[in-house]
Design a protein around this motif. Structure first.
Motif, PDB file in Angstrom:
ATOM      1  N   LEU A   1     -27.351  23.021   2.275  1.00 54.31           N
ATOM      2  CA  LEU A   1     -26.473  23.825   1.858  1.00 54.31           C
ATOM      3  C   LEU A   1     -26.627  24.728   1.919  1.00 54.31           C
ATOM      4  N   ARG A   2     -26.039  26.768   2.355  1.00 57.36           N
ATOM      5  CA  ARG A   2     -26.861  27.761   2.771  1.00 57.36           C
ATOM      6  C   ARG A   2     -25.108  28.818   3.545  1.00 57.36           C
ATOM      7  N   LYS A   3     -25.708  29.817   2.422  1.00 57.92           N
ATOM      8  CA  LYS A   3     -24.707  30.706   3.837  1.00 57.92           C
ATOM      9  C   LYS A   3     -25.612  30.747   5.157  1.00 57.92           C
ATOM     10  N   PRO A   4     -23.464  31.184   5.829  1.00 54.49           N
ATOM     11  CA  PRO A   4     -24.258  30.553   7.448  1.00 54.49           C
ATOM     12  C   PRO A   4     -24.687  32.883   7.760  1.00 54.49           C
ATOM     13  N   THR A   5     -25.419  32.774   9.181  1.00 54.80           N
ATOM     14  CA  THR A   5     -26.041  33.649   9.554  1.00 54.80           C
ATOM     15  C   THR A   5     -25.072  33.787  10.541  1.00 54.80           C
ATOM     16  N   ALA A   6     -25.418  34.592  11.634  1.00 52.75           N
ATOM     17  CA  ALA A   6     -25.000  35.471  12.971  1.00 52.75           C
ATOM     18  C   ALA A   6     -25.355  34.427  13.830  1.00 52.75           C
TER      19      ALA A   6
ATOM     20  N   ARG B   1     -18.703  18.822  -2.512  1.00 52.16           N
ATOM     21  CA  ARG B   1     -19.986  19.896  -2.658  1.00 52.16           C
ATOM     22  C   ARG B   1     -19.800  21.222  -2.127  1.00 52.16           C
ATOM     23  N   MET B   2     -19.637  21.229  -1.336  1.00 50.56           N
ATOM     24  CA  MET B   2     -19.830  22.857  -1.180  1.00 50.56           C
ATOM     25  C   MET B   2     -18.712  23.810  -1.218  1.00 50.56           C
ATOM     26  N   LEU B   3     -17.586  23.678  -1.725  1.00 53.97           N
ATOM     27  CA  LEU B   3     -17.471  23.931  -2.178  1.00 53.97           C
ATOM     28  C   LEU B   3     -17.768  24.542  -3.926  1.00 53.97           C
ATOM     29  N   SER B   4     -17.768  23.931  -4.526  1.00 52.65           N
ATOM     30  CA  SER B   4     -18.535  23.815  -6.111  1.00 52.65           C
ATOM     31  C   SER B   4     -20.414  25.155  -5.598  1.00 52.65           C
ATOM     32  N   HIS B   5     -20.519  24.777  -4.508  1.00 54.38           N
ATOM     33  CA  HIS B   5     -21.596  25.239  -3.940  1.00 54.38           C
ATOM     34  C   HIS B   5     -21.349  26.869  -3.736  1.00 54.38           C
ATOM     35  N   ILE B   6     -20.501  27.463  -3.326  1.00 56.24           N
ATOM     36  CA  ILE B   6     -20.144  28.490  -3.196  1.00 56.24           C
ATOM     37  C   ILE B   6     -19.189  29.289  -4.357  1.00 56.24           C
ATOM     38  N   VAL B   7     -18.849  28.729  -5.479  1.00 55.17           N
ATOM     39  CA  VAL B   7     -18.434  29.278  -6.862  1.00 55.17           C
ATOM     40  C   VAL B   7     -19.381  29.293  -7.886  1.00 55.17           C
ATOM     41  N   ALA B   8     -20.562  28.186  -7.590  1.00 59.18           N
ATOM     42  CA  ALA B   8     -21.940  28.164  -8.686  1.00 59.18           C
ATOM     43  C   ALA B   8     -22.604  29.497  -8.231  1.00 59.18           C
ATOM     44  N   ARG B   9     -22.629  30.269  -7.131  1.00 58.46           N
ATOM     45  CA  ARG B   9     -23.272  31.175  -6.752  1.00 58.46           C
ATOM     46  C   ARG B   9     -23.577  32.109  -7.388  1.00 58.46           C
ATOM     47  N   PRO B  10     -25.025  33.085  -8.165  1.00 52.81           N
ATOM     48  CA  PRO B  10     -25.061  33.662  -8.920  1.00 52.81           C
ATOM     49  C   PRO B  10     -24.259  34.571  -8.858  1.00 52.81           C
TER      50      PRO B  10
ATOM     51  N   THR C   1     -21.140  36.859   8.621  1.00 52.23           N
ATOM     52  CA  THR C   1     -22.123  38.326   8.359  1.00 52.23           C
ATOM     53  C   THR C   1     -21.391  38.842   7.426  1.00 52.23           C
ATOM     54  N   HIS C   2     -19.920  38.981   7.349  1.00 51.14           N
ATOM     55  CA  HIS C   2     -19.331  40.062   6.616  1.00 51.14           C
ATOM     56  C   HIS C   2     -19.216  39.213   5.216  1.00 51.14           C
ATOM     57  N   PHE C   3     -18.652  37.963   4.958  1.00 53.25           N
ATOM     58  CA  PHE C   3     -18.580  37.143   4.473  1.00 53.25           C
ATOM     59  C   PHE C   3     -19.481  35.699   4.347  1.00 53.25           C
ATOM     60  N   ALA C   4     -20.694  35.600   4.767  1.00 55.56           N
ATOM     61  CA  ALA C   4     -21.716  34.877   3.727  1.00 55.56           C
ATOM     62  C   ALA C   4     -21.251  34.528   2.294  1.00 55.56           C
ATOM     63  N   ASN C   5     -20.943  35.701   1.591  1.00 55.26           N
ATOM     64  CA  ASN C   5     -21.027  35.436   0.654  1.00 55.26           C
ATOM     65  C   ASN C   5     -20.279  34.347   0.237  1.00 55.26           C
ATOM     66  N   THR C   6     -19.079  34.617   0.217  1.00 50.96           N
ATOM     67  CA  THR C   6     -18.198  33.417  -0.094  1.00 50.96           C
ATOM     68  C   THR C   6     -17.845  32.105   1.189  1.00 50.96           C
TER      69      THR C   6
ATOM     70  N   ILE D   1     -17.305  25.964   5.087  1.00 51.63           N
ATOM     71  CA  ILE D   1     -16.046  26.571   5.048  1.00 51.63           C
ATOM     72  C   ILE D   1     -16.128  28.001   4.795  1.00 51.63           C
ATOM     73  N   SER D   2     -15.166  28.530   5.595  1.00 49.89           N
ATOM     74  CA  SER D   2     -14.919  29.908   4.835  1.00 49.89           C
ATOM     75  C   SER D   2     -13.975  30.604   4.006  1.00 49.89           C
ATOM     76  N   GLY D   3     -14.069  31.345   3.515  1.00 44.82           N
ATOM     77  CA  GLY D   3     -13.785  32.490   2.745  1.00 44.82           C
ATOM     78  C   GLY D   3     -14.210  33.502   2.176  1.00 44.82           C
ATOM     79  N   HIS D   4     -12.979  33.999   1.169  1.00 47.07           N
ATOM     80  CA  HIS D   4     -13.501  35.197   1.490  1.00 47.07           C
ATOM     81  C   HIS D   4     -12.842  35.905   0.037  1.00 47.07           C
ATOM     82  N   ARG D   5     -13.310  37.163  -0.470  1.00 48.26           N
ATOM     83  CA  ARG D   5     -12.805  37.602  -2.029  1.00 48.26           C
ATOM     84  C   ARG D   5     -11.409  38.533  -1.706  1.00 48.26           C
ATOM     85  N   VAL D   6     -10.116  37.659  -2.484  1.00 50.84           N
ATOM     86  CA  VAL D   6      -8.849  38.049  -2.470  1.00 50.84           C
ATOM     87  C   VAL D   6      -8.651  40.094  -2.288  1.00 50.84           C
TER      88      VAL D   6
END
Ligand SMILES: CC(C)(COP(=O)(O)OP(=O)(O)OC[C@H]1O[C@@H](n2cnc3c(N)ncnc32)[C@H](O)[C@@H]1OP(=O)(O)O)[C@@H](O)C(=O)NCCC(=O)NCCS
Length: 170
Positions: free
Chosen positions: A6-11, A90-99, A40-45, A59-64
């Motif tokens: 599981l990792r952040k996506p890239t272009a 597991r993917m959802l958990s991976h996003i929310v648990a990132r420091p 890219t812009h939303f890789a962190n989420t 999973i694609s997500g963003h900060r509101v």
């Protein structure tokens, strides 16, 4: 699931993400350009799941923008062969648990009434963390989709405590 990463996506993942979404009805496909911006812009989420280098989930997500404690989960896709093994959770958990995502106190998403797997995913996520889940229609079939798409129901999950987010694996 063996050899799962599981990792952040890239272009470079944009085209594969586009294919995966297309293979996961009832998800709407977006333009390839939209998927590139997500990667890219939303890789962190966002997150991409691979087995032996092949994409099996996204999973694609963003900060509101006007509610900076809230993660909005846009689309969740797990390829047919990968389903029913807890991968989406597991993917959802991976996003929310990132420091870098310590700001997440609330999670929001929208689900159509008939998507049982998606409701089970978000209800299970809330239940395992002892968080509440409230619902209301966000985008209405008639008022917002001109009758062409089922109403999208907003599910709001929270509050999410950091300790719980790190402790729960899926
Ligand atoms: C929804 C989806 C992402 C779930 O992925 P998954 O990896 O199979 O989900 P999980 O294995 O993490 O299961 C999550 C929960 O859903 C339940 N579930 C899985 N498939 C189900 C189904 N077809 N019907 C009812 N419940 C189902 C699981 O039992 C689990 O519940 P639990 O935690 O109470 O045991 C996947 O089915 C998919 O990509 N569907 C097509 C696209 C879509 O509808 N995306 C969601 C809308 S944004």
């Amino acid at each position: 699931m063996k050899n799962l990463t599981l990792r952040k996506p890239t272009a470079e993942d944009g085209a594969a993400v586009h294919r995966l979404i297309a293979a996961c009805p009832p998800l709407d496909t977006n333009s390839a350009y939209c998927n590139l911006i997500q990667c890219t812009h939303f890789a962190n989420t966002s997150v991409i799941a691979e087995v032996a280098g092949q994409p099996v989930g996204f999973i694609s997500g963003h900060r509101v923008p006007d509610r900076p404690n809230t993660l909005f989960v846009w689309q969740v896709a797990v390829g047919e062969q990968g389903r029913g093994q807890g991968l989406a959770g597991r993917m959802l958990s991976h996003i929310v648990a990132r420091p870098a995502n310590e700001w997440i106190e609330q999670l929001e998403t929208t689900v159509t009434e008939d998507n049982a797997a998606s409701w089970a995913l978000f209800e299970g996520f809330a239940r395992r963390r002892g968080a509440g889940l409230s619902t209301q229609v966000l985008f209405d079939r008639e008022a917002h989709f001109e009758g062409a798409h089922a109403s999208e129901i907003l599910a709001r999950i929270g509050p999410l405590a950091r300790a719980d987010l790190r402790a729960v694996a899926h």
